[in-house]
Design a protein around this motif. Sequence first.
Motif, mmCIF file in Angstrom:
data_model
loop_
_atom_site.group_PDB
_atom_site.id
_atom_site.type_symbol
_atom_site.label_atom_id
_atom_site.label_comp_id
_atom_site.label_asym_id
_atom_site.label_seq_id
_atom_site.Cartn_x
_atom_site.Cartn_y
_atom_site.Cartn_z
ATOM 1 N N LEU A 25 7.912 -9.963 -57.666
ATOM 2 C CA LEU A 25 6.926 -10.781 -56.962
ATOM 3 C C LEU A 25 7.538 -11.402 -55.711
ATOM 4 O O LEU A 25 6.911 -11.419 -54.648
ATOM 5 N N GLY A 146 -3.022 -10.737 -53.144
ATOM 6 C CA GLY A 146 -3.180 -10.830 -54.594
ATOM 7 C C GLY A 146 -3.708 -9.535 -55.186
ATOM 8 O O GLY A 146 -3.205 -9.045 -56.207
ATOM 9 N N PHE A 147 -4.710 -8.960 -54.540
ATOM 10 C CA PHE A 147 -5.262 -7.685 -55.004
ATOM 11 C C PHE A 147 -4.202 -6.592 -54.969
ATOM 12 O O PHE A 147 -4.049 -5.823 -55.922
ATOM 13 N N TRP A 150 -1.422 -6.855 -57.794
ATOM 14 C CA TRP A 150 -1.955 -6.418 -59.070
ATOM 15 C C TRP A 150 -2.120 -4.894 -59.104
ATOM 16 O O TRP A 150 -1.665 -4.230 -60.037
ATOM 17 N N ALA A 151 -2.755 -4.329 -58.089
ATOM 18 C CA ALA A 151 -3.059 -2.896 -58.083
ATOM 19 C C ALA A 151 -1.807 -2.038 -57.920
ATOM 20 O O ALA A 151 -1.709 -0.967 -58.534
ATOM 21 N N ARG A 153 1.285 -2.739 -58.948
ATOM 22 C CA ARG A 153 2.003 -2.729 -60.236
ATOM 23 C C ARG A 153 1.242 -1.922 -61.286
ATOM 24 O O ARG A 153 1.843 -1.256 -62.113
ATOM 25 N N ARG A 154 -0.051 -2.001 -61.256
ATOM 26 C CA ARG A 154 -0.873 -1.343 -62.288
ATOM 27 C C ARG A 154 -1.022 0.153 -62.064
ATOM 28 O O ARG A 154 -0.911 0.937 -63.002
#
Length: 169
Positions: A25, A146-147, A150-151, A153-154
């Motif tokens: 992060l 933020g989006f 998350w995306a 890493r996912r």
Amino acid sequence: MSLVQRGLDRVPQRYRAVVLQHQELLKFAVVGAITWFVDTGTVYALKLTVLQDKPLTARALGVLIATIVSYVLNREWSFRARGGRQRHHEAALFFAVSALAIVVTVVPQAVSLYVFDIRVPHVSAPTQAVANFVSGQILGVLLAMGFRFWALRRFVFPEDLREAELETL
């Protein structure tokens, strides 16, 4: 000694574990800061020269250039320990996520300009400039960041796929 190690050595011992736990992060945030400057510099260079009357076009181009820089830095530094996909597949996923993030980035400024009508001739040029900065450079970029975290890493840089395949054998 690397720059990261020198920075880590300055962190008080009691916080070092937290920093190490969230190092992806933190690296992602550093990349975000670098690309924010790339984006902002590009947007204002274009708005002050060839795209004076097209702030959203300048915004989209700034985000596009910053996205290319972001891929290289995130691939080679932030998420270096993740992945396992072929580079072309990973790059395609990265740019698909980033295309969605461009929409997320542009929406607050578009709402400011076209829903709230904060644009010349309805407001003064300085008012529009401040509204564009707040809605685009701050709110839009924070939402997209933020989006993206998350995306990425996912979907783009998941836990190493090679290790997961070896564990199933």
